[in-house]
Design a protein around this motif. Structure first.
Motif, short mmCIF file in Angstrom:
data_model
loop_
_atom_site.label_atom_id
_atom_site.label_comp_id
_atom_site.label_asym_id
_atom_site.label_seq_id
_atom_site.Cartn_x
_atom_site.Cartn_y
_atom_site.Cartn_z
N PRO A 164 0.82 -1.23 0.00
CA PRO A 164 0.00 0.00 0.00
C PRO A 164 0.84 1.27 0.00
O PRO A 164 0.52 2.23 -0.69
CB PRO A 164 -0.83 -0.13 1.28
N LYS A 224 1.75 6.84 -7.18
CA LYS A 224 0.73 7.70 -7.78
C LYS A 224 1.29 9.08 -8.09
O LYS A 224 0.77 9.78 -8.96
CB LYS A 224 -0.46 7.82 -6.84
N SER A 249 2.33 1.81 -3.42
CA SER A 249 1.28 2.21 -4.37
C SER A 249 0.96 3.68 -4.23
O SER A 249 0.76 4.38 -5.23
CB SER A 249 0.02 1.36 -4.14
N ARG A 250 0.90 4.16 -2.99
CA ARG A 250 0.61 5.58 -2.78
C ARG A 250 1.74 6.46 -3.33
O ARG A 250 1.49 7.51 -3.93
CB ARG A 250 0.40 5.86 -1.29
#
Length: 766
Positions: free
Chosen positions: A496, A503, A499-500
């Motif tokens: 997670p 972005k 992934s952040r």
């Protein structure tokens, strides 16, 4: 490479069979919908938005109702007795028949003409956005005085607009000017004065118009004249006429429209038009009877007067004659005999149609006729014996009496019918006239929004299911093993935190060891390292030879570079010397993982002059007699070291892809690449090669010839199952055995049926 794993996996697929390939897993379908919740929610919100916009775009609809009772028989004035009502025939009417009559042009056309319903006004300046913004728009109002419409800059009032047949249903534009108004149809412009009746002559006929008011100067208004049929059809489309209940004789009339005042007014006029027509129809028979009597009374009166004059003249001439009782009896008996004779003759005529003259009934009637004729002859002979004056007296007195009786009877009935007509009503009566409630019946905004949202949800769910059916994405490791015959040796969960960070496009690629070293993803990479360490083929430990691991995928974007970089890092933790080669000379981005340049790499090395590359072969032959330090020195002198770049991490070197060549596959198939691999294997413990996708290029099939382990990376819930199977088959056709599948970017949660394939981190969570 181990070729037994392929046979084992095939036997595993065969043993488990294909029993559940065609089974419908309802739980799987539900999970498909849950995984696609974003699409479902998007379409639900989109449907809700469309429902809100539609409920604001559509004008409110109002309704008016009326009730009419249909009586079975028309009743006269009961006080005058049954004899009068018997004179006027009753007309029975069914409610269904009357309902159709109400919808006919006979009833509607008078309303159309009275309220000028054929004239249509519209404001062209009101667009779709304005309708949504204002929630409702003004509509025209028809009255007996004319048609009016409220516009933004004033009001339109037209009391007359008649056009020829050619101009029907054709739109004209009315515009106020400084001196009056202009009526235009795009071809002709007719100028007139407000408040005055005008008669214009156009190309296709005449136009009669009276404009009483218009909005501000330059503000256009559309006006048109509909045909009678188009107007009555439009009225019937919003008019409902039904019998309330079964055989109740109660007709319920209702009309809907955008303007409550307009709807009530139109429906009220329809009710009055029907009642007027019904009353006229109810008294029609009485009127016809009276008209007939009025023509017959003078004739009968004249005939009576004539017979009386003749009788009086006879009496004056011969004096008063007293007819004896005998003569009266004879005449009465003679009349009875005549009636009996006529009756018997009719019976005989009826019997002779079925029987002959010899039938007993016919014979009996003949005998009765004979007796009556005999008696009649006797009476005639007796009467013939009376004096001639007496016979003439009887005849004249009888004619006078008959004429008087007929005349008096007709005159009496005529007077009675006049009384009946004065109080006669139709067989339909109004129970409830329409009233304005100003309560909207549509649109039902809440229902529309809920329905639109449900439809959007259904559409979203349908698209998710269709996408799942048409695009079988990779999800189940066990299914992959059955389909491909290749074991899934690792499932890499999504990080997670990573992934952040990804972005943000300005942020470069990151290693798990640097930003998320306690994550499940990092532990899964370590598990993959363990699997590969114990799964490598045993070789002679006396001669150093690097273990070559080829990492490829079926398509771009599956995470090959991520796996290659992080796998090299966990191997380096074992104090192993690791070389990472970005062999994707077309679109390789492995250099971003190490924050290095892509140039001076593999493509640049392979495109050197052949004379330099042949020296590598001589170096390889002398390697047996030299120690490692000497090897490194010679390699550096020959230029290999110029293309190998140390990274910021210990024990990891990197060869980037270099500049883009026009023939990457051809460069890999040359002997120079094999010589390079032979030289590099003697210097490193592990060589990890990041290869182009199998379905995009043939490079992976060439590189697989030098690998000890070939790993296929695929992305969870993104890669296509069929593409992965096809990529494995393509590798097998080139005699390259894929040793394992890495399922990357696995997402855990209630929406994933296969979340038990996750690893569990064990260590510091801080």
């Amino acid at each position: 490479m181990n070729t037994d794993s392929k046979n084992l996996s095939k036997s595993h697929a065969k043993s488990h069979g294909e029993t559940d390939d065609d089974d419908i897993d309802l739980m799987a379908l539900l999970l498909v919908l849950l995984r696609g919740w974003k699409v479902v929610v998007f379409f639900a919100v989109l449907g809700l938005l469309i429902g809100i916009l539609y409920s604001r775009y559509v004008n409110p609809t109002f309704k008016s109702d009326a009730l009419i009772q249909i009586e079975e028989n028309a009743q006269g004035i009961a006080a005058l007795g049954e004899s009068i009502s018997e004179l006027v025939g009753s007309e029975a009417s069914k409610a269904e028949t009357e309902a159709e009559l109400i919808r006919s042009r006979m009833i509607l056309e008078p309303v159309v003409n009275l309220l000028h319903l054929r004239i249509q006004l519209a404001d062209p300046n009101v667009g779709n956005i304005d309708k949504i913004k204002n929630d409702r728009t003004d509509t025209q109002l028809n009255t007996a005085e004319g048609v009016s419409l409220n516009a933004e800059d004033g009001q339109v009032q037209v009391s007359q607009f008649n056009v020829s047949q050619a101009y029907l249903n054709q739109t004209f534009t009315l515009t106020r000017t400084a001196t009056g108004f202009v009526l235009s149809n795009g071809f002709d412009d007719f100028k007139g004065q407000i408040g005055q009746a005008h008669k214009f002559k156009g190309v296709e006929g005449q136009i009669h118009i009276t404009v009483n008011d218009l909005p501000a100067e330059g503000y256009p208004i559309n006006i048109s004249k509909q045909s009678v049929k188009a107007t009555t059809d439009a009225m019937n489309s919003v008019l409902s006429v039904v019998e309330k209940g079964k055989q109740t004789g109660i007709i319920q009339m209702s009309m809907t429209g955008d303007n409550q005042q307009q709807v009530t007014s139109v429906l009220n006029e329809i009710v009055l038009s029907y009642i007027t027509q019904n009353q006229s129809r109810g008294s029609e028979e009485t009127t016809k009877t009276l008209t007939f009597m009025e023509t017959q009374i003078p004739t009968l009166k004249e005939k009576l007067e004539s017979s009386e004059a003749t009788f009086n003249e006879f009496r004056t001439k011969y004096g008063t004659i007293d007819v004896g009782k005998e003569a009266e009896l004879l005449l009465g008996e003679n009349s009875q005999i005549d009636a009996q004779l006529n009756e018997l003759k009719l019976k005989k005529a009826e019997l002779t149609t079925y029987y002959t003259e010899e039938h007993p009934l016919v014979i009996q009637i003949n005998e009765q006729l004979q007796v009556l004729n005999s008696r009649k002859q006797q009476i005639d002979n007796t009467i013939a014996g009376l004096p001639e004056i007496q016979r003439e007296f009887l005849k004249l007195s009888e004619d006078t009496a008959i004429n008087r009786e007929i005349y008096l009877t007709l005159l009496k009935n005529y007077e009675q019918l006049k009384i009946v007509k004065a109080g006669q009503i139709g067989f339909a009566r109004v129970i409830d006239l329409p009233i304005s409630t100003f309560k909207t019946i549509a649109p039902k905004k809440l229902q529309i929004m809920i329905l639109a949202m449900l439809l959007g949800t259904m559409l979203g769910a349908l698209l998710v299911l269709l996408k799942s059916l048409l695009r079988k994405v990779v999800k189940d490791p066990e299914r992959l093993e059955v389909k491909t015959g290749i074991p899934v040796i690792a499932t890499i969960p999504r990080s997670p935190l990573l992934s952040r960070l990804n972005k943000n496009k300005k942020t470069g690629a990151r290693m798990l060891a640097h930003i998320d070293h306690n994550s499940l993803s990092y532990e899964a990479i370590k598990s993959l390292r363990t699997s590969l360490t114990f799964g490598m083929p045993k070789e002679d430990s006396a001669v150093q030879s690097a273990k070559v691991i080829l990492i490829t995928g079926e398509s771009p974007g599956v995470g090959k570079s991520f796996i290659s970089a992080n796998l090299s890092e966990v191997f380096a933790q074992l104090n192993k010397k690791v070389l990472v080669i970005d062999a994707d000379m077309r679109l390789g981005e492995l250099h971003k993982m190490f924050s290095m340049s892509q140039y001076n790499g593999l493509a640049d090395y392979l495109m050197q002059d052949n004379n330099q590359l042949t020296q590598i072969d001589n170096l390889q032959k002398d390697n047996i007699q030299k120690d490692n330090s000497q090897k490194d020195s010679d390699a550096s002198n020959l230029g290999i070291a110029n293309f190998i770049h140390p990274t910021t991490m210990d024990h990891i070197d990197f060869i980037p892809r270099g500049k883009h060549p026009y023939n990457p596959a051809s460069l890999l198939m040359k002997d120079e690449f094999g010589q390079l691999m032979a030289a590099l294997k003697s210097q490193y413990d592990y060589i990890i090669i990041d290869s182009p996708p199998v379905l995009a290029a043939s490079d992976a099939m060439v590189l697989g010839q030098y690998a000890d382990k070939v790993l296929m990376v695929t992305r969870y819930d993104d890669s296509i199952e069929g593409q992965l199977v096809y990529a494995v088959k393509q590798m097998n056709k080139s005699n390259i055995q894929v040793d394992g599948i890495i399922l990357n970017d696995v997402q855990q949660g209630l929406m994933s049926k296969y979340s038990y394939h996750y690893s569990y981190a064990y260590g510091n969570k801080q």
